[in-house]
Structure formats: C-alpha cells, structure tokens
Write an enzyme that holds these catalytic residues in place. Structure first.
Site, mmCIF file in Angstrom:
data_model
loop_
_atom_site.group_PDB
_atom_site.id
_atom_site.type_symbol
_atom_site.label_atom_id
_atom_site.label_comp_id
_atom_site.label_asym_id
_atom_site.label_seq_id
_atom_site.Cartn_x
_atom_site.Cartn_y
_atom_site.Cartn_z
ATOM 1 N N PHE A 184 -9.855 46.306 -56.142
ATOM 2 C CA PHE A 184 -8.875 46.994 -55.317
ATOM 3 C C PHE A 184 -9.565 48.148 -54.596
ATOM 4 C CE2 PHE A 184 -5.306 49.755 -54.297
ATOM 5 C CZ PHE A 184 -4.453 48.839 -53.703
ATOM 6 N N ASP B 162 -8.774 49.348 -64.983
ATOM 7 C CA ASP B 162 -7.598 49.569 -64.148
ATOM 8 C C ASP B 162 -6.561 48.521 -64.557
ATOM 9 O OD1 ASP B 162 -5.657 49.668 -62.170
ATOM 10 O OD2 ASP B 162 -7.084 50.026 -60.544
ATOM 11 N N TYR C 172 4.702 51.942 -60.746
ATOM 12 C CA TYR C 172 5.710 51.437 -59.811
ATOM 13 C C TYR C 172 5.746 49.920 -59.685
ATOM 14 C CZ TYR C 172 1.568 51.980 -56.799
ATOM 15 O OH TYR C 172 0.304 51.957 -56.292
ATOM 16 N N LYS C 173 4.874 49.218 -60.414
ATOM 17 C CA LYS C 173 4.913 47.756 -60.350
ATOM 18 C C LYS C 173 5.807 47.234 -61.472
ATOM 19 C CE LYS C 173 0.193 47.654 -58.471
ATOM 20 N NZ LYS C 173 0.537 47.646 -57.052
ATOM 21 N N ARG D 18 0.778 35.888 -51.501
ATOM 22 C CA ARG D 18 0.822 36.279 -52.904
ATOM 23 C C ARG D 18 2.272 36.385 -53.362
ATOM 24 N NH1 ARG D 18 -1.256 42.069 -55.201
ATOM 25 N NH2 ARG D 18 0.653 42.691 -54.106
#
Length: 405
Positions: A123, A192, A217-218, A364
C-alpha cells in the site's frame, strides 16, 4: 442461484447482525474493505457524547467521562481481535502516522542498521513513510518481490514491514514464517493489519510480531477517518522510543513540564490530543465486531466469497481472478483483472452494486461478513453478468475517469 442463496441466509448464524447496521435500500455494498457500514448504535452514542459529555460536562468530561484514558481503553478492546494483550495496543492517530512512529522506533532498536525491507506494490503510504525517513538520511528503502523477501533479509535490515492482506489482491502473507525468518536475520517486523483486523484471525503474540498498526474504518466500522491503532510487543515497551513526542505521550501531560518524559508503556505512542468523537464511533464498531467474533466472521467471509465465485461460474463469466483461488490464502475480498475495470465498476455502482476500482485494471469486491447476505452475492453476480454481457460498461458516462469510490 437466488434460491440457494436464500437457503444459505436462512441457515446463517450471523444473519440477525445485519439489523445492527444502517444499510441503504437497494444497495449491495461490496466496499466494506474501504469503508465499513454504519452500526445502528453509533449515532446515539455520538449524540450522547456530543450532547451530554461535551455539551453539559464540558472540560470536566476529560475526567468524569474518562476521555483521557479513551485511547488505551479502545486499544484494549481491539487487542483480542489481533491476538494481543490490552496493554500492548493503543488507539491513536492514523496508519500513516503510526507507521512513521513505529519504523523510527525500530531503527533506534537496531543501531547500525538502516534498511527497511518491504515489497513493491505494498500500500503506497507504507512505502511513502520509508521514503520520508530515507530523505532525512535515517533509513534506506529496499523492495523485493514477495517470493524473494527471504533472500533480501541480511545483516543490514533493521525492519521487515509488510501488509498481512494485500490491499489490491487480498493475498495473505505467512506471518509466522516471515516473522521468524526476520528475527533469525536480526531484524524486527512491523505488520500492517489494515485489511485484516476484524475480518481475519490474527495472533500477533503467537507469531512473535514486534510491531503492528491498522485502521479503524474498514472492517471495524469506525467511520471515515476513524483513529487507527498501534501495537508494540510487551518485550519492547521498556525500550520504545518514538519521534513524535507530543504532550499526550508524556508521562505526566498535565504537569506541563518543559522537558519531555515519555509515558512508560504503550501510551507513549500517543502524540496530540485524542479525537474523542472519532474514538467514540470506533469503540461502537469494535464492540460489535468483538461481539460477533472474528472466527465466525472469517468463516462467513470465506463462504460468501466462495458462493460468489459459484454464482460467477453459473453465469458463465470468464473473469481473470487475481486473488488466490484458495479462500484460506486470501483476505475478505475478491479481485478481478479486466482492461475496462474502471468502467465496469462505475456501471455496477450505477446499478447499486458498490465495489471499487484499483488502478490500472482491478475490480475489487469486498465481503464484510457482519452485514452481507448470500442473496447479495447472487444479486451482485447477476448485475455483473448483465453489465458484461450487455457491454453496458461501454457507455460514455462510465468511461469518464473521476474520483473513484
């Protein structure tokens, strides 16, 4: 497939949890791996903090409502979800900021070593944080493909930094094997967990991880820009030293001393004043995910993704799956490569099927098992088939690149 989907939903032990979320009508939401849905308990919790603790309690609420300890309290509730002890986790700042702090701490624990090893395609913010330290002369970036990481571990590597579930493909790393290999080479390891926490079983203490961070927040459903969390293994807490020496990380912040004295434990990783409203929303999401249980969520996630693939096959679609076909080797998502992935994604969104696009050619689809149904899988596959077979994606409005969901 719709009849089979309804049979599976009727037998789903997690089906009732869907009612604990606010979901818009007519939408199949397959982007919970970017932003989780809103728990129904969040708005009243936020209203209580705003109207009572802030509105009436005012400054007294730092003590009366225990605002001051909120980062540690929420971190302690995240800890069981990632296989950590409560005093090893703090909810604070963002993933990017926590990466900077933890990378810097690792470099200080490995004097004489400056190399931070990661993989290309990680990422971006993870790599950007290495780059920022490299431009200050404090670190050296080394990137190696995932099948060559073990070869890249040598006596110069201070830290191996990887994302457990790849954000684009969902492919999982073997955390235990890589952590062990890094330790054998004298390096520390930072994981991560942004695409893992709340969706996949993670046991940081069991694998011997040194550091970790992840967002709220996921799958934790803490809301847009929710605070992240940071983990430091207990054995490193005494030697921990991070560079962002803000007042909330001070041992006695309300002494207002000129000299910085770091807090003795995980609290040192705090920097500025805790975002109480953000932590309030995050706490609701964390408690709900913990109530459901990560093991049950993971099992349903695997079942959802496998059923979606069955639906795709039933429609006769030939899609290039770039996620591992074995659900045990991928996160809670499926990613497909198509030269027109952006336009297909936009056409699906127009139909109410919200997934996302990752440059240059990845569609995705995320499977947040807390609130998704098997019927959603059947409907999403049907819409995907209609978009592809009718070449709906060729319409001009779906090919105008703009801000991507």
């Amino acid at each position: 497939m719709i009849d089979r989907a309804r049979e599976l939903d009727a037998a789903d032990p997690l089906a009732n949890y869907r009612e604990r979320f606010i979901l818009p009508d007519g939408v199949v939401y397959l982007d919970g791996n970017s932003l989780g849905c809103l728990p129904a308990a969040t708005p009243p919790a936020m209203a209580r903090v705003v109207e009572q603790e802030w509105g009436e309690g005012l400054i007294r609420s730092w003590n009366d409502a225990d605002w001051f300890e909120m980062g540690a309290r929420v971190g302690g509730k995240i800890a069981p979800l990632i296989g950590a002890q409560p005093h090893e986790v703090i909810a604070t700042d963002t993933v990017s900021v926590n990466l900077f702090k933890l990378i810097s701490a690792a470099l200080q624990m490995r004097p004489g070593r400056k190399v931070i090893l990661s993989e290309p395609g990680n990422f971006p913010t993870d790599i950007y944080m290495i780059d920022g330290l490299e431009r200050q002369g404090l670190a050296t970036q080394r990137l190696a493909p995932r099948d060559r990481l073990l070869d890249a571990l040598d006596e110069d590597v201070a830290l191996l930094m990887l994302t457990h579930a790849h954000y684009k493909t969902g492919e999982l790393f073997d955390m235990a094997a890589l952590t062990s290999a890094a330790h054998e080479a004298g390096a520390l390891v930072l994981w991560d967990l942004s695409h893992s926490t709340g969706a996949l079983p993670v046991d940081l203490d069991a694998v011997g991880a040194d550091f970790a961070t992840g967002c709220g927040y996921k799958y934790l459903c803490g809301g847009p820009g929710a605070p992240a969390f940071a983990f430091v293994a207990e054995r490193h807490l005494a030697d921990l030293s991070q560079p962002l020496t803000g007042w909330f990380g001070h041992a006695r912040p309300f002494a207002f001393a000129d000299a910085y004295e770091p807090a003795p434990g995980i609290e040192q990783l705090q920097c500025g004043t805790s975002p109480i409203l953000g932590l309030t929303a995050l706490e609701v999401g964390v408690e709900l995910i913990a109530e459901i249980g990560v093991a049950r969520l993971h099992a349903k996630s695997q079942a959802l993704s496998e059923f979606f693939l069955d639906c795709v096959d039933a429609h006769g679609l030939e899609l290039d799956l770039v996620s591992p076909p074995d659900s045990a080797r991928r996160g809670s998502q499926l990613s497909f490569r198509h030269r027109e992935a952006y336009a297909i994604c936009q056409a699906l969104i127009a139909r109410g099927v919200i997934g996302d696009f990752r440059d240059p050619d990845i569609l995705r689809l995320g499977f947040a098992p807390a609130y998704l149904r098997f019927e959603d899988m059947a409907e999403a596959a049907r819409h995907l088939a209609e978009v592809l077979e009718g070449e709906e994606w060729q319409r001009d409005e779906f090919n105008q690149r703009a801000t991507v969901t």
